[in-house]
Each structure stands twice: as structure tokens, then as C-alpha cells.
Design a protein around this motif. Structure first.
Motif, PDB file in Angstrom:
ATOM      1  N   GLN A 249      17.886   7.929 -22.022  1.00  0.00           N
ATOM      2  CA  GLN A 249      18.440   7.057 -20.997  1.00  0.00           C
ATOM      3  C   GLN A 249      19.873   6.696 -21.362  1.00  0.00           C
ATOM      4  O   GLN A 249      20.282   6.799 -22.521  1.00  0.00           O
ATOM      5  CB  GLN A 249      17.604   5.771 -20.878  1.00  0.00           C
ATOM      6  CG  GLN A 249      16.118   5.998 -20.663  1.00  0.00           C
ATOM      7  CD  GLN A 249      15.801   6.381 -19.236  1.00  0.00           C
ATOM      8  OE1 GLN A 249      16.582   6.093 -18.324  1.00  0.00           O
ATOM      9  NE2 GLN A 249      14.664   7.020 -19.025  1.00  0.00           N
ATOM     10  N   VAL A 260      20.368   5.889 -25.228  1.00  0.00           N
ATOM     11  CA  VAL A 260      19.043   5.529 -25.730  1.00  0.00           C
ATOM     12  C   VAL A 260      18.199   6.803 -25.776  1.00  0.00           C
ATOM     13  O   VAL A 260      17.955   7.429 -24.747  1.00  0.00           O
ATOM     14  CB  VAL A 260      18.371   4.472 -24.829  1.00  0.00           C
ATOM     15  CG1 VAL A 260      17.000   4.102 -25.375  1.00  0.00           C
ATOM     16  CG2 VAL A 260      19.252   3.241 -24.692  1.00  0.00           C
ATOM     17  N   PHE A 291      13.491  -0.132 -32.403  1.00  0.00           N
ATOM     18  CA  PHE A 291      14.839   0.380 -32.156  1.00  0.00           C
ATOM     19  C   PHE A 291      15.581   0.627 -33.461  1.00  0.00           C
ATOM     20  O   PHE A 291      15.444  -0.136 -34.426  1.00  0.00           O
ATOM     21  CB  PHE A 291      15.631  -0.606 -31.299  1.00  0.00           C
ATOM     22  CG  PHE A 291      15.081  -0.795 -29.917  1.00  0.00           C
ATOM     23  CD1 PHE A 291      15.171   0.212 -28.972  1.00  0.00           C
ATOM     24  CD2 PHE A 291      14.458  -1.984 -29.555  1.00  0.00           C
ATOM     25  CE1 PHE A 291      14.662   0.039 -27.686  1.00  0.00           C
ATOM     26  CE2 PHE A 291      13.941  -2.174 -28.286  1.00  0.00           C
ATOM     27  CZ  PHE A 291      14.049  -1.152 -27.350  1.00  0.00           C
ATOM     28  N   TRP A 305      11.915  -4.545 -32.486  1.00  0.00           N
ATOM     29  CA  TRP A 305      11.870  -4.518 -31.020  1.00  0.00           C
ATOM     30  C   TRP A 305      12.721  -5.649 -30.433  1.00  0.00           C
ATOM     31  O   TRP A 305      12.680  -5.895 -29.228  1.00  0.00           O
ATOM     32  CB  TRP A 305      10.435  -4.664 -30.512  1.00  0.00           C
ATOM     33  CG  TRP A 305       9.547  -3.486 -30.745  1.00  0.00           C
ATOM     34  CD1 TRP A 305       8.422  -3.437 -31.507  1.00  0.00           C
ATOM     35  CD2 TRP A 305       9.687  -2.168 -30.187  1.00  0.00           C
ATOM     36  NE1 TRP A 305       7.854  -2.178 -31.469  1.00  0.00           N
ATOM     37  CE2 TRP A 305       8.611  -1.382 -30.666  1.00  0.00           C
ATOM     38  CE3 TRP A 305      10.629  -1.569 -29.341  1.00  0.00           C
ATOM     39  CZ2 TRP A 305       8.445  -0.035 -30.321  1.00  0.00           C
ATOM     40  CZ3 TRP A 305      10.463  -0.231 -29.004  1.00  0.00           C
ATOM     41  CH2 TRP A 305       9.389   0.512 -29.481  1.00  0.00           C
ATOM     42  N   VAL A 320      13.223   4.474 -31.520  1.00  0.00           N
ATOM     43  CA  VAL A 320      14.196   4.680 -30.445  1.00  0.00           C
ATOM     44  C   VAL A 320      15.605   4.619 -31.014  1.00  0.00           C
ATOM     45  O   VAL A 320      16.035   3.599 -31.563  1.00  0.00           O
ATOM     46  CB  VAL A 320      14.032   3.617 -29.342  1.00  0.00           C
ATOM     47  CG1 VAL A 320      14.949   3.943 -28.167  1.00  0.00           C
ATOM     48  CG2 VAL A 320      12.582   3.532 -28.888  1.00  0.00           C
ATOM     49  N   VAL A 322      19.397   4.192 -30.631  1.00  0.00           N
ATOM     50  CA  VAL A 322      20.315   3.543 -29.696  1.00  0.00           C
ATOM     51  C   VAL A 322      21.720   3.649 -30.258  1.00  0.00           C
ATOM     52  O   VAL A 322      22.008   3.134 -31.339  1.00  0.00           O
ATOM     53  CB  VAL A 322      19.946   2.064 -29.469  1.00  0.00           C
ATOM     54  CG1 VAL A 322      20.911   1.426 -28.478  1.00  0.00           C
ATOM     55  CG2 VAL A 322      18.501   1.930 -28.983  1.00  0.00           C
ATOM     56  N   ILE A 347      21.534  -5.812 -21.754  1.00  0.00           N
ATOM     57  CA  ILE A 347      20.978  -4.648 -22.445  1.00  0.00           C
ATOM     58  C   ILE A 347      19.518  -4.896 -22.808  1.00  0.00           C
ATOM     59  O   ILE A 347      18.678  -4.005 -22.714  1.00  0.00           O
ATOM     60  CB  ILE A 347      21.815  -4.329 -23.696  1.00  0.00           C
ATOM     61  CG1 ILE A 347      23.247  -3.975 -23.288  1.00  0.00           C
ATOM     62  CG2 ILE A 347      21.192  -3.177 -24.483  1.00  0.00           C
ATOM     63  CD1 ILE A 347      24.177  -3.740 -24.452  1.00  0.00           C
ATOM     64  N   ARG A 348      19.201  -6.138 -23.206  1.00  0.00           N
ATOM     65  CA  ARG A 348      17.817  -6.473 -23.543  1.00  0.00           C
ATOM     66  C   ARG A 348      16.889  -6.205 -22.360  1.00  0.00           C
ATOM     67  O   ARG A 348      15.783  -5.672 -22.523  1.00  0.00           O
ATOM     68  CB  ARG A 348      17.718  -7.950 -23.953  1.00  0.00           C
ATOM     69  CG  ARG A 348      18.312  -8.265 -25.299  1.00  0.00           C
ATOM     70  CD  ARG A 348      18.335  -9.779 -25.516  1.00  0.00           C
ATOM     71  NE  ARG A 348      16.994 -10.338 -25.519  1.00  0.00           N
ATOM     72  CZ  ARG A 348      16.240 -10.460 -26.599  1.00  0.00           C
ATOM     73  NH1 ARG A 348      16.696 -10.039 -27.761  1.00  0.00           N
ATOM     74  NH2 ARG A 348      15.038 -10.994 -26.532  1.00  0.00           N
ATOM     75  N   ARG A 350      17.258  -4.067 -19.904  1.00  0.00           N
ATOM     76  CA  ARG A 350      17.078  -2.629 -19.696  1.00  0.00           C
ATOM     77  C   ARG A 350      16.148  -2.036 -20.747  1.00  0.00           C
ATOM     78  O   ARG A 350      15.292  -1.199 -20.446  1.00  0.00           O
ATOM     79  CB  ARG A 350      18.432  -1.917 -19.731  1.00  0.00           C
ATOM     80  CG  ARG A 350      19.322  -2.209 -18.534  1.00  0.00           C
ATOM     81  CD  ARG A 350      18.773  -1.554 -17.266  1.00  0.00           C
ATOM     82  NE  ARG A 350      18.639  -0.113 -17.411  1.00  0.00           N
ATOM     83  CZ  ARG A 350      19.625   0.752 -17.240  1.00  0.00           C
ATOM     84  NH1 ARG A 350      20.826   0.303 -16.907  1.00  0.00           N
ATOM     85  NH2 ARG A 350      19.425   2.038 -17.379  1.00  0.00           N
ATOM     86  N   LEU A 351      16.325  -2.464 -21.987  1.00  0.00           N
ATOM     87  CA  LEU A 351      15.476  -1.955 -23.066  1.00  0.00           C
ATOM     88  C   LEU A 351      14.029  -2.384 -22.876  1.00  0.00           C
ATOM     89  O   LEU A 351      13.100  -1.611 -23.135  1.00  0.00           O
ATOM     90  CB  LEU A 351      15.996  -2.444 -24.421  1.00  0.00           C
ATOM     91  CG  LEU A 351      17.356  -1.901 -24.873  1.00  0.00           C
ATOM     92  CD1 LEU A 351      17.761  -2.518 -26.201  1.00  0.00           C
ATOM     93  CD2 LEU A 351      17.334  -0.379 -24.987  1.00  0.00           C
ATOM     94  N   ARG A 352      13.835  -3.594 -22.409  1.00  0.00           N
ATOM     95  CA  ARG A 352      12.471  -4.093 -22.185  1.00  0.00           C
ATOM     96  C   ARG A 352      11.749  -3.222 -21.150  1.00  0.00           C
ATOM     97  O   ARG A 352      10.555  -2.927 -21.290  1.00  0.00           O
ATOM     98  CB  ARG A 352      12.509  -5.536 -21.713  1.00  0.00           C
ATOM     99  CG  ARG A 352      11.120  -6.124 -21.497  1.00  0.00           C
ATOM    100  CD  ARG A 352      11.167  -7.514 -20.882  1.00  0.00           C
ATOM    101  NE  ARG A 352      11.667  -8.510 -21.821  1.00  0.00           N
ATOM    102  CZ  ARG A 352      12.847  -9.096 -21.741  1.00  0.00           C
ATOM    103  NH1 ARG A 352      13.681  -8.774 -20.735  1.00  0.00           N
ATOM    104  NH2 ARG A 352      13.213  -9.994 -22.620  1.00  0.00           N
ATOM    105  N   ILE A 355      10.429   0.140 -22.763  1.00  0.00           N
ATOM    106  CA  ILE A 355       9.464   0.127 -23.871  1.00  0.00           C
ATOM    107  C   ILE A 355       8.103   0.717 -23.490  1.00  0.00           C
ATOM    108  O   ILE A 355       7.542   1.510 -24.251  1.00  0.00           O
ATOM    109  CB  ILE A 355       9.309  -1.303 -24.431  1.00  0.00           C
ATOM    110  CG1 ILE A 355      10.571  -1.671 -25.219  1.00  0.00           C
ATOM    111  CG2 ILE A 355       8.083  -1.408 -25.326  1.00  0.00           C
ATOM    112  CD1 ILE A 355      10.573  -3.092 -25.749  1.00  0.00           C
TER     113      ILE A 355
END
Length: 494
Positions: A249, A260, A291, A305, A320, A322, A347-348, A350-352, A355
Motif C-alpha cells: 500500500q 507499506v 510494524f 502495532w 509490516v 513501513v 497515518i495511524r 490508515r494503518l489501522r 491490519i
């Protein structure tokens, strides 16, 4: 009553008082920033990489006067640049940096070094000229001023690796002496040095593993510790054929991009001892999920995480990668040691969202080791997982498994009912709690010496019972869980 307060904002015409920090107090305070020996050396390697080095040598010894020396073959510095590099806060952290610059605060060289020693000497060669500067904390204490020493030629000639620097076209040598912090309280300096440096090789091999190979048209960098070249300790085990790279991503923030790339590690049953230790070992595999944040290919923080998800057993194979550019340092709250970072909310979020996609593949790998998540239809499991309701599940034996189906077809109706009754009893007696406890400690990953022979014998018996071809039997549970043995089994049973 006039107490000397002004309601007007300060201007250039306002009365001012210059308040200079006490050099001794401030330096001694900065020495307690929290560097470990490994992170301090890593900070100096950052400078060498930013200077365009292709080879970096790290030497340490305590047989005589203890020292640590780092020599690179980078661009080097002239006299004024070297003096500026020795200044605390030599670079504004909000200024734009070159795309591959690993620096940030202009403090790393000084704070990292002086966290370990009282005497820091830097010698640099550029365009045939050699210049040197030295922070000597005992000298600063005596003069009570921010003064660096310009070492004499005789002193430089006694420095470790100095002759090596002279033989190079350019480069920089950093030497730590008077190792009061590094060697604090040591009765046996040689043993103490070995103990303090015990984890250095592993730490540097891990943090800088992506620099050992060519990447994005960037040449590889060789790093040596006491003559031993660092290996690349890749936490994603990309060389393993069982590692599963998932769809990557890209998170855009204005003109900047954060890449990512998730990976699902192989089940430990498919790894040799060295690979298993690199993955985190039997005890800490679960703690290393999450991450792995890279800043210009340099690993900054790993195994977290960011409180976006718990560290669960079924997620333990998910890692992951990043990649963040240095232009977004201010958003990631990067600290001085470059050992801590926290993503901003945008960003948090989007990452959430990503997961669950990462974790599901990890869950399948643990549930069906040896089978990649994209080939479920080829694999014939012995057990079916049945979700009776949300959050509730049970396991039952798959009666469509060819070995069971073959046996059932050979029985009469009464015998088939008895067989089904026995299978139901086996499923009801499945010790889920004990299995979960063993999985949490990776007990089932311990391999026996004759494991291949056991799997081959099971395959042979299954062929005899079902009458199926070997190519089909290799897709059946449990044979399909051990693809690393399939070639050998084909040769022995064909």
C-alpha cells in the motif's frame, strides 16, 4: 505595585539579557540522554552513510588504553565543516535535508559519543588535507567554555586507524577515549569491553540490514566490526520461499509517500535454526510481530502495532515494512537517538484499516502451515473450523477427507454410523486449551530428527488406504503441511 511585567510583546528594541548555558552542566546532562553502546555506534554509522561511504570499519580494544574507533571512506570534511560538525546543534532539525540523509538534530555525533566517553576526537581527510578536532570534557571543565581542542600531529599519529585514514582518498575517523561510561566500574577492562560489545554485531546487522545489498539504485555498503563483515539480518526472511509478501500500500501526505509492505513469515516448522532465531526465536516470535519502521532504509523502530491492535497469537507471523522519508520526521515524533517514533493520526488511521488484511494471512499460515493463503482449494484439511455464532467456534473432523471417505465407502451403513460417532467423540474431546497453551510457547514447532521419515510413512499408508496417487496425497492434511519434504517423498515413494 510594579513587579516588572510588560504586557507588550518583545521586539528588537526590548531590553534583553543573554543567558548562556553552563558548558559543563549541559554536557554532563546531555550524556544521560539514554544511548546504549549499540545505539551510539549506530548513530555514528548514520553520519558515515550520509557522507556517501561504501565501507565502514569499527574497531574496539581494551588490552591497553580502551578505545572505540569508526573509520569511513566518505566525502570527508574541510576545516570549517569539521568545526561546524563538532558544534552542538549544528543543524536545525526543521531544515530540509538531502533525500538520503540519515541525520536530523545535528547532535548525534556529539551526544552519542560523549554518552560513552569523555574524549571524542574526529579526524577528517578531504582533497588531500587532514584536519582534526577534539571534545575533551576535562579540558572543558577546566576552562569553563565551549572549546574544542585542535590536536597536534604527534597525537593524531597515535590514534587507532589513523594510518588507514591517510591511505584513503577521503574519509572520516571518529575515536572514543577515556571511556568512563562505557567501562564504568570495570575491574577487568578486556572482559568488560567484550561484554559491552557483545550485542553490537547483531544490532548493527539488524538495523542496517537493507544497506548490505543494492536497493533503489543505491550501492551496497560494507560494515566491519573488528575485521568481521556484518551479515544482513532480514526480519522478513525474504530469502525463504515460504515467506509470503502481501499486496503493498502507499499512504500519501501531500507530495510525500509512505510505502507499506506486509509480509507473512513462514511457520517455524519450515525454518532452520538460524532462520528461526532471526525470526525472533521460539520464545519471542510473538513479541516481534507488527510494524517495522524504516527511515531512509535505516530501521528505526520495530515489533509494535502502535497500540492499534493487540499482540495476538494468530498475528505473530505478521510483519509490516513501513518506509518513511526524512521529510516527515516532524510528524513521526522522531527522537534524538532515532530509536523511537510515533505515527500521526492520519497515518495511524490508515494503518489501522490495513491490519485485518495483514493478520488474516498470518492466521491462515498458522492454521495451515505449509499452505500459502492463495491456494486454499488445493489443500484438504483434516479438521474443519465451524463458527456456530459470532465469537464462538468448534472443530470437527472433515469427513470429506479422502482417507476417511475411502474408509467410510468400504463400510456398511451401520459401521458408517459407528465411525461417525467415534469421529464426533474425537472432535468433542479435542483439548483446545492445552493446544492453545502449547502454541503460545511454540511447543509444537520443535522438530524431531526423523520427522521426514514419519511424514513419508504417513503418505505411504494414506496411499495404501485410499488408493490415491502420490500427487493427490501430497495435498492432503497432514502431508500438505510439510512441503519441504515433498521432493524427498516423491523420490522415495514414486
Amino acid at each position: 505595585m510594579n513587579i516588572g511585567l510588560s504586557k507588550k510583546p518583545a521586539t528588537e528594541e526590548s531590553e534583553t539579557i543573554e543567558v548562556l548555558p553552563d558548558p559543563v552542566s549541559l554536557i554532563e546532562s546531555m550524556r544521560a540522554v539514554g544511548y546504549t553502546t549499540e545505539s551510539a555506534v549506530a548513530d555514528l554509522i548514520d553520519n558515515s552513510i550520509s557522507a556517501g561511504s561504501s565501507a565502514i570499519q569499527i574497531e574496539y580494544d581494551a588490552t591497553q588504553e580502551p578505545f572505540v574507533a569508526i573509520l569511513d571512506n566518505g566525502r570527508g570534511m574541510n576545516a570549517s565543516a569539521l568545526t561546524d560538525a563538532m558544534r552542538h546543534g549544528s543543524r536545525n532539525p526543521v531544515e530540509n535535508r538531502a533525500a538520503h540523509d540519515l541525520g536530523r538534530f545535528g547532535l548525534g555525533l556529539k551526544t552519542a559519543s560523549l554518552s560513552q566517553c569523555r574524549k571524542l576526537t574526529v579526524v577528517s581527510k578531504k582533497e588531500g588535507h587532514v584536519h582534526a578536532r577534539c571534545w575533551d570534557l576535562d579540558f572543558v571543565k577546566n576552562v569553563q567554555r565551549w572549546m574544542v581542542v585542535v590536536p597536534e600531529a604527534e597525537i593524531l599519529q597515535q590514534l587507532p586507524l589513523f594510518e588507514n585514514l591517510l591511505e584513503q582518498e577521503s574519509g572520516t575517523l571518529v575515536v572514543w577515549q577515556s571511556l568512563d561510561k562505557l567501562m564504568a566500574g570495570s575491574a577487568h577492562p578486556v572482559d568488560e569491553m567484550k561484554t559491552r560489545m557483545e550485542g553490537l554485531h547483531h544490532h548493527l546487522s539488524f538495523v542496517f540490514h537493507r544497506f548490505s545489498k543494492k536497493e533503489d539504485r543505491l550501492s551496497p555498503i560494507s560494515i566491519f566490526v573488528n575485521g568481521q563483515k556484518l551479515d544482513a539480518l532480514d526480519p522478513f526472511l525474504k530469502e525463504s520461499p515460504f515467506t509470503q509478501p502481501l499486496e503493498g500500500q502507499e499512504i500519501r501526505l501531500g507530495s510525500e509517500a509512505i510505502a507499506v509492505q506486509p509480509y507473512v513469515l513462514p511457520h517455524l516448522s519450515h525454518l532452520n535454526t538460524e532462520q528461526a532465531q532471526l525470526a525472533g526465536g521460539l520464545d519471542s516470535l510473538r513479541n516481534n510481530q507488527g510494524f517495522y519502521i524504516y527511515r531512509n532504509r535505516r530501521l528505526v523502530i520495530w515489533g509494535t502495532w502502535f497500540r492499534l491492535a493487540p499482540k495476538e497469537e494468530f498475528f505473530k507471523l505478521t510483519r509490516v515494512q513501513v518506509d518513511i522519508p526524512n521529510s516527515l520526521d516532524h510528524l513521526w515524533s522522531l527522537d534524538i537517538k532515532k530509536s523511537s517514533a510515533s505515527p500521526p493520526d492520519i497515518i495511524r488511521n490508515r494503518l489501522r484499516d490495513l491490519i485485518p488484511h495483514f493478520a488474516n494471512a498470518s492466521k491462515l499460515t498458522i492454521t495451515y502451515p505449509g499452505r500459502k493463503h492463495k491456494s486454499q482449494a488445493v489443500f484438504h484439511p483434516f479438521w474443519d473450523r465451524i463458527e456456530t455464532s459470532h465469537g464462538s467456534f468448534r472443530y470437527q473432523i472433515n469427513t470429506e477427507h479422502p482417507s476417511i471417505k475411502s474408509l467410510a465407502d468400504s463400510l456398511g451403513k451401520d459401521e458408517q454410523k459407528k465411525l461417525q460417532h467415534i469421529l464426533d467423540l474425537l472432535a468433542a474431546a479435542l483439548p483446545l486449551e492445552s493446544i492453545y497453551s502449547d502454541m503460545c510457547s511454540d511447543q509444537r514447532s520443535k522438530r524431531t530428527n526423523n520427522e521426514k521419515d514419519q511424514i513419508r510413512d504417513i503418505a505411504s499408508k494414506m496411499m495404501s488406504v485410499t488408493g490415491l496417487d502420490l500427487s493427490v496425497v501430497l495435498t492432503l492434511d497432514p502431508i500438505g503441511r510439510f512441503p519441504q519434504f515433498h521432493d524427498a517423498i516423491r523420490k522415495e515413494l514414486s
